[in-house]
Design a protein around this motif. Structure first.
Motif, PDB file in Angstrom:
ATOM      1  N   SER A  40       2.249   1.770  -3.347  1.00  0.00           N
ATOM      2  CA  SER A  40       1.204   2.236  -4.260  1.00  0.00           C
ATOM      3  C   SER A  40       0.969   3.727  -4.090  1.00  0.00           C
ATOM      4  N   ASN A  41       0.903   4.170  -2.802  1.00  0.00           N
ATOM      5  CA  ASN A  41       0.673   5.593  -2.549  1.00  0.00           C
ATOM      6  C   ASN A  41       1.786   6.439  -3.122  1.00  0.00           C
ATOM      7  N   ARG A  47       3.526   5.897  -5.633  1.00  0.00           N
ATOM      8  CA  ARG A  47       3.481   5.957  -7.093  1.00  0.00           C
ATOM      9  C   ARG A  47       2.204   6.633  -7.586  1.00  0.00           C
ATOM     10  N   LEU A  48       1.114   6.479  -6.820  1.00  0.00           N
ATOM     11  CA  LEU A  48      -0.172   7.007  -7.293  1.00  0.00           C
ATOM     12  C   LEU A  48      -0.286   8.517  -7.137  1.00  0.00           C
ATOM     13  N   SER A  68       0.828  -1.206   0.000  1.00  0.00           N
ATOM     14  CA  SER A  68       0.000   0.000   0.000  1.00  0.00           C
ATOM     15  C   SER A  68       0.861   1.255   0.000  1.00  0.00           C
ATOM     16  N   PRO A  99       2.010  10.959  -7.088  1.00  0.00           N
ATOM     17  CA  PRO A  99       2.696  11.722  -8.138  1.00  0.00           C
ATOM     18  C   PRO A  99       1.998  11.613  -9.491  1.00  0.00           C
ATOM     19  N   PHE A 100       1.405  10.442  -9.760  1.00  0.00           N
ATOM     20  CA  PHE A 100       0.719  10.282 -11.052  1.00  0.00           C
ATOM     21  C   PHE A 100      -0.469  11.230 -11.162  1.00  0.00           C
ATOM     22  N   PHE A 101      -1.336  11.202 -10.145  1.00  0.00           N
ATOM     23  CA  PHE A 101      -2.533  12.051 -10.221  1.00  0.00           C
ATOM     24  C   PHE A 101      -2.164  13.534 -10.172  1.00  0.00           C
TER      25      PHE A 101
END
Lengths: 232, 41
Positions: free
Chosen positions: B14-15, B17-18, B11, B20-22
């Motif tokens: 995931s955070n 990586r997620l 988790s 920065p993506f959004f």
């Protein structure tokens, strides 16, 4: 595209973000892996899934049209001119979006909050991302609210299609594009489109999908088997 | 216990990586929104 604002160009932003971050994390190999997802139709196990991927959204819009006729709404006739070119443009723009949303982000979200959670959260983010263009197009707050419901339901359906087709970004983009094409062709050039009707129907279909395939993976299979396909 | 540790570590990754993506996707979109709000004639 008539009536579409400058911000419609934003479709390239999700894939751009995914390319930048893939490069930072895995170098050129990461970018290459992402690029290959744009033509990953080979992941599709059963060709039967191409039927809902290509025809479910046109079906939703056809039902919306029939419901509006039944309600006594005066509707103009269909004009299908330029549909082939529109289909190509919508597929390429959907592919750019889905390489980011589905090719990069959704797998990580599903590991944390399962498929339905990922569909809802990504759907809310996706809807929020559309709000400024809707405001720029002078949409009412009510229209935007119903359209956001349509978008969240659509994102759940995209995750359902994606997870049942070997996590194919290509097929997810096909489904996304078929929805945009149906919307654009709704008579005339979507002028009669009512998100209250289509949003409600899309939500009913999403609930049916969740009830049938289960919220954990939207496939009826275990998470480990579905998520294992993400890293392939 | 081991599975739980792996899940928590997953988790966190995931955070990292997620977010920065959004943030990147919205940041890249911002100039287009502004260009549409304030068109240059």
């Amino acid at each position: 595209m008539p009536g579409l604002p400058v911000s419609a160009l934003m479709v390239v932003c999700p894939v751009t973000a995914a390319v930048i971050l893939s490069y930072r994390q895995h170098g050129i190999q990461g970018v290459s892996r992402l690029r290959k997802r744009s033509a990953d139709v080979h992941r599709l196990g059963s060709l039967l899934w191409l039927i809902p991927a290509a025809l479910l959204k046109p079906g939703l819009f056809a039902i919306s049209y029939a419901v509006m006729l039944w309600m006594g709404v005066s509707l103009p006739t269909h004009q299908l001119g330029g549909a082939a070119l529109l289909a190509l443009v919508f597929f390429l723009s959907a592919l750019a979006e889905e390489l980011g949303w589905m090719g990069y982000a959704v797998g990580q979200m599903e590991r944390r909050i399962q498929a339905l959670g990922a569909g809802i959260v990504l759907g809310l983010i996706w809807a929020g991302w559309h709000i400024i263009p809707f405001l720029q197009a002078d949409r009412s707050l009510s229209w935007i609210g119903w359209q956001c419901l349509y978008l969240v339901s659509s994102r759940i359906l995209i995750v359902w299609i994606f997870n049942n087709t070997g996590r194919s970004v290509f097929v997810a983009a096909l489904f996304h594009a078929s929805g945009n094409l149906s919307w654009q062709l709704f008579p005339v050039q979507r002028s009669a489109y009512d998100p209250r009707i289509t949003g409600s129907i899309a939500t009913l279909v999403a609930i049916l999908v969740i009830a049938t395939w289960g919220p954990r993976t939207l496939t009826g299979r275990k998470e480990s088997t579905v998520l294992a396909q993400h890293s392939q | 216990m081991v599975d739980r540790t792996v899940a928590v570590q997953g988790s966190g990754q995931s955070n990292r990586r997620l977010m920065p993506f959004f943030l990147s996707a919205f940041a890249l979109t911002l100039p287009l929104w502004l260009a549409a709000c304030f068109p240059v004639s």
